[in-house]
Design a protein around this motif. Structure first.
Motif, PDB file in Angstrom:
ATOM      1  N   GLU A 144       0.808  -1.207   0.000  1.00  0.00           N
ATOM      2  CA  GLU A 144       0.000   0.000   0.000  1.00  0.00           C
ATOM      3  C   GLU A 144       0.847   1.266   0.000  1.00  0.00           C
ATOM      4  OE1 GLU A 144      -3.663  -0.056   2.397  1.00  0.00           O
ATOM      5  OE2 GLU A 144      -2.960  -1.988   3.140  1.00  0.00           O
ATOM      6  N   PHE A 145       2.129   1.134  -0.328  1.00  0.00           N
ATOM      7  CA  PHE A 145       3.037   2.271  -0.397  1.00  0.00           C
ATOM      8  C   PHE A 145       3.579   2.471  -1.802  1.00  0.00           C
ATOM      9  CE2 PHE A 145       3.557   1.076   4.115  1.00  0.00           C
ATOM     10  CZ  PHE A 145       3.399   2.317   4.724  1.00  0.00           C
ATOM     11  N   ILE A 146       3.861   3.713  -2.128  1.00  0.00           N
ATOM     12  CA  ILE A 146       4.700   4.050  -3.275  1.00  0.00           C
ATOM     13  C   ILE A 146       6.065   4.382  -2.703  1.00  0.00           C
ATOM     14  CG2 ILE A 146       5.172   5.780  -5.058  1.00  0.00           C
ATOM     15  CD1 ILE A 146       2.977   3.976  -5.892  1.00  0.00           C
ATOM     16  N   THR A 147       7.124   3.842  -3.285  1.00  0.00           N
ATOM     17  CA  THR A 147       8.473   4.109  -2.804  1.00  0.00           C
ATOM     18  C   THR A 147       9.227   4.970  -3.803  1.00  0.00           C
ATOM     19  OG1 THR A 147       8.536   2.008  -1.601  1.00  0.00           O
ATOM     20  CG2 THR A 147      10.651   3.076  -2.049  1.00  0.00           C
ATOM     21  N   ASP A 180      -2.717   6.771  -0.591  1.00  0.00           N
ATOM     22  CA  ASP A 180      -3.977   7.412  -0.254  1.00  0.00           C
ATOM     23  C   ASP A 180      -4.681   7.848  -1.538  1.00  0.00           C
ATOM     24  OD1 ASP A 180      -5.307  10.291   0.160  1.00  0.00           O
ATOM     25  OD2 ASP A 180      -5.607   9.113   1.967  1.00  0.00           O
ATOM     26  N   GLY A 181      -5.970   7.537  -1.645  1.00  0.00           N
ATOM     27  CA  GLY A 181      -6.686   7.822  -2.877  1.00  0.00           C
ATOM     28  C   GLY A 181      -6.887   9.285  -3.179  1.00  0.00           C
ATOM     29  N   HIS A 182      -6.860  10.139  -2.158  1.00  0.00           N
ATOM     30  CA  HIS A 182      -7.106  11.560  -2.378  1.00  0.00           C
ATOM     31  C   HIS A 182      -5.827  12.311  -2.722  1.00  0.00           C
ATOM     32  CE1 HIS A 182      -8.971  15.472  -2.102  1.00  0.00           C
ATOM     33  NE2 HIS A 182      -8.078  15.849  -1.209  1.00  0.00           N
ATOM     34  N   PHE A 183      -4.783  12.111  -1.928  1.00  0.00           N
ATOM     35  CA  PHE A 183      -3.550  12.872  -2.129  1.00  0.00           C
ATOM     36  C   PHE A 183      -2.608  12.220  -3.137  1.00  0.00           C
ATOM     37  CE2 PHE A 183      -4.844  13.838   2.325  1.00  0.00           C
ATOM     38  CZ  PHE A 183      -5.218  15.145   2.089  1.00  0.00           C
ATOM     39  N   MET A 184      -2.582  10.900  -3.178  1.00  0.00           N
ATOM     40  CA  MET A 184      -1.706  10.194  -4.101  1.00  0.00           C
ATOM     41  C   MET A 184      -2.412  10.052  -5.451  1.00  0.00           C
ATOM     42  SD  MET A 184       1.274   8.945  -4.564  1.00  0.00           S
ATOM     43  CE  MET A 184       1.912   8.899  -2.880  1.00  0.00           C
TER      44      MET A 184
END
Length: 231
Positions: free
Chosen positions: A11-14, A23-27
């Motif tokens: 569930e992370f972007i590295t 996060d669906g809103h900020f990412m």
């Protein structure tokens, strides 16, 4: 948002060795793509790492998603970074990013700095990048929040920063000329000439020159400009 310690690695972007919750809103798709290919804040990253040193105390104005504060806390052995962000909806995400990356030498404050102590209206928009202190007509405002304004001189006297990092969407032309810059060793400023114009750009440069700084070319690129007292 889930607690950072309960989020699965998938569930992370590295990017640059740092983890950011999906996060669906900020990412957004654009940000996710830039982080995935290593292009997110690439120019800013080079400038920051060329200017900030071990043991610096950093004040960051406009902390956003926590990229800069996490970068400096994990890539440089700074004493502390004080991250100020006006958008209240960003604060939980920013803190989650710090927690996910084991950042312990950062303090997050939901406030803006100014010439007085008080409060100001902050316009939260669907596109968080468009949120600002300015009531721009024709934009989708989700809410108007009262945000604390702290006196800049009082904050600097208390925190004793050695480096200022500033990305405040055009407010730099009004804020920086009224700052007491005498205690700083260096600064990294993202200019917004499309909003502040040549007069605003000159005001920022003049403020640093009058305080004994010089433009530092090696730590600058395009709209990101750095100033140092000594090279």
């Amino acid at each position: 948002m889930k607690d950072a310690q309960t989020i699965d690695a998938k569930e992370f972007i590295t990017t640059n060795g740092m983890k950011f919750p999906k996060d669906g809103h900020f990412m957004t798709g654009r940000i996710r793509g830039a982080m995935t290919d290593g292009g997110y804040e690439a120019k800013e990253t080079k400038c920051l790492l060329r200017v900030v040193r071990e043991d610096d105390v950093v004040v960051e104005l406009g902390a956003g998603m926590g990229y800069t504060s996490t970068l400096l806390a994990t890539k440089r052995k700074i004493k502390h970074i004080h991250a100020f962000e006006a958008n209240p909806t960003l604060i939980p995400y920013l803190k989650a990013v710090h927690a996910a990356n084991g950042v312990e030498n950062a303090t997050v404050t939901n406030a803006v700095l100014g010439s007085r102590k008080g409060s100001v209206d902050f316009y939260v928009r669907r596109n968080f990048l468009a949120s600002s202190l300015t009531p721009i007509e024709g934009t989708n405002v989700s809410s108007v929040e009262k945000i604390e304004m702290l006196n800049t001189k009082t904050v600097f006297k208390s925190l004793k920063p050695t480096v200022l990092v500033c990305d405040i969407e055009g407010a730099e032309a009004d804020l920086i000329p009224n700052m007491d810059l005498t205690g700083l060793r260096a600064a990294v400023i993202e200019l917004h000439p499309q909003w502040i114009g040549p007069e605003g750009v000159n005001k920022v440069f003049r403020a640093f020159m009058d305080a004994g700084f010089a433009y530092y070319a090696r730590g600058s690129t395009s709209k990101v400009v750095s100033f140092r007292r000594a090279w």
